[in-house]
Design a protein around this motif. Structure first.
Motif, PDB file in Angstrom:
ATOM      1  N   CYS A 110      -8.813  30.171 -52.823  1.00 11.51           N
ATOM      2  CA  CYS A 110      -9.697  29.005 -52.743  1.00 11.51           C
ATOM      3  C   CYS A 110      -8.980  27.700 -52.439  1.00 11.51           C
ATOM      4  O   CYS A 110      -9.507  26.856 -51.749  1.00 11.51           O
ATOM      5  N   GLY A 111      -7.779  27.529 -52.979  1.00 11.95           N
ATOM      6  CA  GLY A 111      -7.176  26.216 -52.908  1.00 11.95           C
ATOM      7  C   GLY A 111      -5.945  26.067 -52.074  1.00 11.95           C
ATOM      8  O   GLY A 111      -5.486  24.951 -51.871  1.00 11.95           O
TER       9      GLY A 111
ATOM     10  N   CYS B 286     -19.187  21.540 -55.878  1.00  8.78           N
ATOM     11  CA  CYS B 286     -17.912  22.181 -55.551  1.00  8.78           C
ATOM     12  C   CYS B 286     -18.002  22.869 -54.198  1.00  8.78           C
ATOM     13  O   CYS B 286     -19.001  23.513 -53.885  1.00  8.78           O
TER      14      CYS B 286
ATOM     15  N   ILE C  21     -12.917  22.880 -56.758  1.00  8.41           N
ATOM     16  CA  ILE C  21     -13.142  24.277 -57.133  1.00  8.41           C
ATOM     17  C   ILE C  21     -13.851  24.347 -58.479  1.00  8.41           C
ATOM     18  O   ILE C  21     -13.427  23.707 -59.440  1.00  8.41           O
TER      19      ILE C  21
ATOM     20  N   MET D  61     -15.910  25.198 -53.414  1.00  4.78           N
ATOM     21  CA  MET D  61     -15.467  26.564 -53.644  1.00  4.78           C
ATOM     22  C   MET D  61     -15.811  26.978 -55.065  1.00  4.78           C
ATOM     23  O   MET D  61     -15.666  26.184 -55.988  1.00  4.78           O
TER      24      MET D  61
END
Length: 130
Positions: A116-117, A45, A15, A47
């Motif tokens: 995102c994660g 990345c 990210i 994201m």
């Protein structure tokens, strides 16, 4: 040349957190903006979380910046681009351009990072992050 905008980049695993402050408007240093886009893309990345809590305003320059990064990362099925902390002024521009229908927003950094994660992202993206 006075810079209208400041962009700081932090990488956390897959990210990239891009902190944007100032104004993303006509008159922003084009060379600086191009260098930052190139730097962000070079990090690879999957994201990108664009923290815009300190962004005062945006115009076509900002829209182009957001679309460029969104397009580069979402071409991969597990890629995501999220705007965090949009002010009413910035959200209004997103709404007028209908980008708010394409680019997800989150109210704060924690929600953006979760989007995102987290494991939910694997299901949403329909793929594996491995």
């Amino acid at each position: 040349m006075d810079r209208y905008v400041s962009i700081e980049i932090e990488r956390r695993d897959h990210i990239c957190i891009v902190r944007i402050s100032g104004r993303l408007a006509t008159g922003a240093d084009d060379r600086y903006m191009q260098e930052k886009v190139k730097e962000i893309k070079s990090l690879g990345c999957r994201m990108i979380l664009a923290d815009v809590r300190e962004l005062d305003s945006t115009g076509s320059t900002g829209i182009g910046f957001f679309v460029d990064l969104h397009t580069s990362v979402t071409k991969n099925s597990v890629g995501s681009f999220v705007l965090v902390g949009t002010s009413p002024r910035v959200f209004n521009v997103l709404d007028l351009t209908r980008l708010n229908k394409i680019i997800p927003t989150a109210p704060d950094l924690a929600a953006g990072l979760a989007f995102c994660g987290g494991e939910d992202n694997v299901s949403r993206a329909g793929g594996s992050l491995a």
